[in-house]
Design a protein around this motif. Structure first.
Motif, mmCIF file in Angstrom:
data_model
loop_
_atom_site.group_PDB
_atom_site.id
_atom_site.type_symbol
_atom_site.label_atom_id
_atom_site.label_comp_id
_atom_site.label_asym_id
_atom_site.label_seq_id
_atom_site.Cartn_x
_atom_site.Cartn_y
_atom_site.Cartn_z
ATOM 1 N N ARG A 109 0.856 -1.187 0.000
ATOM 2 C CA ARG A 109 0.000 0.000 0.000
ATOM 3 C C ARG A 109 0.896 1.242 0.000
ATOM 4 O O ARG A 109 2.010 1.224 0.516
ATOM 5 C CB ARG A 109 -0.908 -0.023 1.222
ATOM 6 C CG ARG A 109 -1.917 -1.181 1.168
ATOM 7 C CD ARG A 109 -2.650 -1.332 2.484
ATOM 8 N NE ARG A 109 -3.424 -0.143 2.785
ATOM 9 C CZ ARG A 109 -4.645 0.092 2.330
ATOM 10 N NH1 ARG A 109 -5.254 -0.801 1.570
ATOM 11 N NH2 ARG A 109 -5.271 1.201 2.625
ATOM 12 N N ALA A 144 -3.460 2.354 -5.716
ATOM 13 C CA ALA A 144 -3.553 2.227 -4.261
ATOM 14 C C ALA A 144 -2.331 1.505 -3.702
ATOM 15 O O ALA A 144 -2.061 1.546 -2.505
ATOM 16 C CB ALA A 144 -4.814 1.465 -3.872
ATOM 17 N N SER A 169 -7.958 15.320 3.966
ATOM 18 C CA SER A 169 -8.194 16.090 2.744
ATOM 19 C C SER A 169 -9.697 16.238 2.544
ATOM 20 O O SER A 169 -10.482 15.412 2.997
ATOM 21 C CB SER A 169 -7.524 15.421 1.539
ATOM 22 O OG SER A 169 -7.968 14.097 1.405
ATOM 23 N N PRO A 196 -10.798 7.501 -3.342
ATOM 24 C CA PRO A 196 -9.523 6.870 -2.973
ATOM 25 C C PRO A 196 -8.873 6.200 -4.187
ATOM 26 O O PRO A 196 -9.575 5.645 -5.040
ATOM 27 C CB PRO A 196 -9.929 5.799 -1.954
ATOM 28 C CG PRO A 196 -11.295 6.165 -1.500
ATOM 29 C CD PRO A 196 -11.934 6.911 -2.625
ATOM 30 N N GLU A 198 -10.021 2.960 -6.603
ATOM 31 C CA GLU A 198 -11.443 2.919 -6.950
ATOM 32 C C GLU A 198 -11.661 3.643 -8.282
ATOM 33 O O GLU A 198 -10.958 4.593 -8.589
ATOM 34 C CB GLU A 198 -12.294 3.576 -5.847
ATOM 35 C CG GLU A 198 -12.239 2.772 -4.557
ATOM 36 C CD GLU A 198 -13.175 3.332 -3.488
ATOM 37 O OE1 GLU A 198 -14.041 4.177 -3.810
ATOM 38 O OE2 GLU A 198 -13.019 2.925 -2.325
ATOM 39 N N HIS A 205 -8.744 11.243 -8.171
ATOM 40 C CA HIS A 205 -8.260 10.483 -7.017
ATOM 41 C C HIS A 205 -7.654 11.411 -5.974
ATOM 42 O O HIS A 205 -6.983 12.389 -6.298
ATOM 43 C CB HIS A 205 -7.222 9.449 -7.462
ATOM 44 C CG HIS A 205 -7.833 8.308 -8.220
ATOM 45 N ND1 HIS A 205 -7.635 8.111 -9.573
ATOM 46 C CD2 HIS A 205 -8.670 7.328 -7.813
ATOM 47 C CE1 HIS A 205 -8.313 7.040 -9.951
ATOM 48 N NE2 HIS A 205 -8.949 6.544 -8.911
ATOM 49 N N ASP A 206 -7.915 11.071 -4.735
ATOM 50 C CA ASP A 206 -7.306 11.808 -3.623
ATOM 51 C C ASP A 206 -5.816 11.512 -3.598
ATOM 52 O O ASP A 206 -5.413 10.356 -3.474
ATOM 53 C CB ASP A 206 -7.958 11.347 -2.307
ATOM 54 C CG ASP A 206 -7.259 11.922 -1.084
ATOM 55 O OD1 ASP A 206 -6.672 13.018 -1.188
ATOM 56 O OD2 ASP A 206 -7.322 11.277 -0.017
ATOM 57 N N SER A 240 -3.829 13.593 0.628
ATOM 58 C CA SER A 240 -3.727 12.976 1.959
ATOM 59 C C SER A 240 -2.528 12.044 2.021
ATOM 60 O O SER A 240 -1.906 11.881 3.069
ATOM 61 C CB SER A 240 -5.018 12.256 2.328
ATOM 62 O OG SER A 240 -5.224 11.142 1.492
ATOM 63 N N ARG A 291 -3.402 9.247 8.333
ATOM 64 C CA ARG A 291 -4.145 9.719 7.170
ATOM 65 C C ARG A 291 -5.630 9.423 7.358
ATOM 66 O O ARG A 291 -6.015 8.281 7.566
ATOM 67 C CB ARG A 291 -3.664 9.012 5.904
ATOM 68 C CG ARG A 291 -4.248 9.587 4.623
ATOM 69 C CD ARG A 291 -3.853 8.764 3.409
ATOM 70 N NE ARG A 291 -4.559 7.505 3.378
ATOM 71 C CZ ARG A 291 -5.752 7.337 2.801
ATOM 72 N NH1 ARG A 291 -6.349 8.334 2.189
ATOM 73 N NH2 ARG A 291 -6.335 6.165 2.835
ATOM 74 N N GLY A 322 -9.171 9.518 5.373
ATOM 75 C CA GLY A 322 -9.617 9.583 3.976
ATOM 76 C C GLY A 322 -10.217 10.948 3.671
ATOM 77 O O GLY A 322 -10.477 11.753 4.573
ATOM 78 N N ALA A 323 -10.433 11.203 2.412
ATOM 79 C CA ALA A 323 -11.002 12.481 2.001
ATOM 80 C C ALA A 323 -12.427 12.627 2.545
ATOM 81 O O ALA A 323 -13.207 11.686 2.550
ATOM 82 C CB ALA A 323 -11.017 12.569 0.484
ATOM 83 N N SER A 345 -15.839 14.811 11.612
ATOM 84 C CA SER A 345 -14.546 14.146 11.390
ATOM 85 C C SER A 345 -13.461 14.783 12.242
ATOM 86 O O SER A 345 -12.647 14.100 12.864
ATOM 87 C CB SER A 345 -14.134 14.241 9.920
ATOM 88 O OG SER A 345 -14.988 13.483 9.117
#
Lengths: 445, 445
Positions: free
Chosen positions: A24, A187, B201, B208, B211, B219-220, B223, B239, B241-242, B253
């Motif tokens: 990852r 990813a 982010s 992510p 995906e 894509h993010d 982060s 980290r 996620g967005a 969050s």
């Protein structure tokens, strides 16, 4: 007697970079990529706004000024992450946010600061939050400046095109490279993993710090120094407590540890004494291994037996650090470096031999295996003396283009070592270095 | 409009180094020591041998040579870690190992290579292992060279004396410093811990990596870049996620994350758009916090309320990176830096503002907060242009004393960012830089 280069070359020509694995992204930080990564879809994937503003048709804002603004009907918002559900027709504008796709019909974006923001006054400083002022997505907007086609629009593929090579094999993955991998949708990355280094010190005199000393005992420090140094070099390091000077105990410890080791580093027990346990335990047949923890390739047995296991102990023409050992042991032929036990000797040996091995296991290129070396002027009150035929590594403090020796040559001087940020290298054929002389310096950290 | 220095100075004058804690040595690696450490007992604690050899009385070996060796009775072994159970009398020698205490009666050590090793032949190359050849600890030894008093003996306290200062407060603990702490018996050290940095982010367009993208999505990547950069700066980074562009979701969050944050870093949502969620969520009253996870000091409530919480959003005279925010939020007044969302903008903002904050939280001295800056010659085909009144940070590749721009000024150009190893600084009052000009360069990593 081996030279420093011969011993190092023998080690580096034997060890192989670790097999790549898929990790990852954040687990791959600092690792070496082993594949070329190409861009699957254009980056950005679609035309989008580089500003918060209004998506417009060029003809509608031609000649616009504060005195004679273009007045457009706002047909809605285009926010980032949305597929625009609207079209910008003649005389119309869509409010658009940075990163949002340019809606059909629109040809340019005018920043909100070039408009009245729909408020009917002078140039706006920004938009009010949609949640607080939903009316901003409708009504009219006055545009005070013209815009050319494509103004404030980032075209699809303007960063990278599909098929472009994003990164090449051999790249070390830092923050920016991980960012790029994420951007192109990856990813995970195929990299050489960080080596797992097991550090084991030996000596019946060693007591863990924090415990009281009995007569004849000292605290184990090498296992801490070497573990920390291995980490700093890029490894995942495991510290095993000091092992007593008993060959059977040491063999058992090594057997136990091999399952989690890509590299084993020991300190002590490699010289000419009668209790030099590392020499005694590892010179003979390699540890049987038995259960190889599922990591060995059983189909390879024949090949494994073809390589003679065990560690070869050598004298290397250096000071400190003369007694060294290197070999491959156990069912996976795990490389082992056996360092001398004096604290300064093991520290210097790590820098000169172990650090490059760790970095070679990571797959780093030749020019990143070693610490940087520079030339510096020796700042000292008296000449340094050095034994003929041995390369001496003295501890020093480098500042600017000068280096000052700290402490003497004694390999038990840990206090001075902690003040050093460099090693002063005195070549084999030099026995005295005068103050002011130009010397080679290895910069630590 | 704030200058880069004003914004940075405001942040650095507000954040305080983290409170010190006691950490085990290897957990303290890279941390700043906050106490002076003195040496409790001499180092080494007792006179000991620096060689494998024989402990002798000086008078017994005076005048010894290969032709006329001194012949001594071997009264036993002294191994490292043992309290010597023997005494060396006139005409006697004890076999002694490196690090073993000098036995009573002995005045010097002769290395085994200066003796016949008890074998009755010429100079020995070493000792046979005690376990294989126990007879080596008895019989006679021929000594071929004299030794002065104290030869090959490390005196108690010759490294450091009891009461000496081993390390001073402010020292960064690397391998050698950890070694010294272990040597003086310290299992732990009082240091400032690594800051825990939560990276979050924002943007409804962010998906992510791994995906698939729907229309309007990207894509993010921020982060990942910011988390990796925070780690590289010395932090423990988490980290998140967005988060979508919804103020309530973001507030929740942030509330959730504050419990594990010494510093919160966000990207995106800080500009002048109608969906700038960070601005919307964090400008108002700070998150209620509610349960502060046991980390707050309840007795401090009055004081906490005295400081106005919330984030102040600013325009900073730089490109990229104009929209910035800084404030303290939550029950612990956790510092938060809100960075712009364009990938290059957030990356540059991290380098200029976040990295120094992380290092200030660690307690590092002023001169270690920032990346090194050098002067270099601009290697470019054409002049660089830069907006007046803004300090521009262009991505470049520094090699030797030259720096070459990579990619353009666009803040979405991630591909070029991954090729850069430096930032080229163009001052506020400069609008054009000719090829060959001398420029300031920030060296990354």
């Amino acid at each position: 007697m081996w030279t420093v280069e011969e011993h190092l070359e023998d080690i580096l020509s034997t060890v192989r970079p670790l097999e790549p694995i898929e990790l990852r992204l954040l687990d791959a930080q600092g690792c070496v990529l082993v594949e070329d990564v190409t861009v699957p879809v254009p980056l950005p994937p679609f035309d989008n706004s580089s500003m918060d503003g209004y998506a417009v048709r060029v003809a509608d804002v031609t000649g616009a000024s504060e005195e004679f603004p273009a007045v457009l009907d706002v047909v809605g918002d285009v926010a980032a992450g949305q597929e625009p559900g609207l079209r910008v027709g003649p005389g119309q504008a869509a409010r658009i946010m940075t990163g949002a796709p340019l809606p059909p019909g629109a040809e340019a974006v005018v920043p909100v600061e070039w408009t009245d923001g729909g408020l009917g006054a002078g140039p706006a400083t920004g938009m009010r939050a949609r949640s607080q002022a939903p009316e901003g997505a409708s009504g009219q907007v006055r545009v005070f400046r013209p815009a050319e086609a494509g103004a404030h629009v980032r075209r699809a593929g303007s960063d990278m095109k599909a098929g472009d090579r994003a990164l090449t094999a051999g790249t070390v993955l830092g923050p920016a490279q991980l960012s790029l991998l994420a951007s192109v949708g990856r990813a995970t990355a195929r990299v050489r993993p960080r080596p797992r280094v097991v550090v084991l010190s030996t000596g019946s005199e060693l007591v863990p710090p924090g415990e009281p000393l009995k007569p004849g005992q000292i605290h184990d420090s090498n296992s801490f120094a070497l573990t920390a140094a291995a980490r700093e070099a890029g490894a995942i390091a495991y510290r095993v407590g000091a092992v007593a000077d008993d060959a059977e105990t040491l063999r058992t410890s090594v057997d136990d540890q091999l399952v989690r080791a890509d590299l084993l580093v020991t300190s002590g027990g490699v010289s000419v004494g009668a209790y030099d346990v590392v020499k005694e335990a590892l010179s003979g047949p390699a540890p049987a291994g038995g259960d190889n923890g599922g990591r060995g390739d059983d189909g390879d047995d024949g090949d494994e037996e073809a390589v003679a296991p065990g560690v070869e102990f050598r004298r290397v023409a250096m000071q400190p650090g003369k007694p060294q050992g290197f070999g491959l042991i156990g069912p996976d032929h795990t490389p082992v470096l056996t360092l001398p036990g004096n604290p300064v000797s093991s520290f210097v040996s790590f820098e000169i031999f172990v650090r490059p091995v760790i970095r070679a296991l990571m797959g780093l290129p030749e020019d990143q295996l070693h610490r940087p070396r520079v030339r510096a002027v020796l700042a000292a009150d008296e000449a340094l003396s050095s034994p003929r035929g041995r390369r001496q590594f003295l501890r020093g403090r480098a500042e600017g283009d000068r280096v000052t020796p700290v402490g003497g040559p004694g390999s038990h001087l840990i206090g001075a070592l902690a003040q050093a940020n460099a090693l002063i290298v005195v070549p084999e054929d030099v026995t005295s270095v005068e103050p002011g002389a130009d010397v080679e310096v290895v910069l630590l950290g």
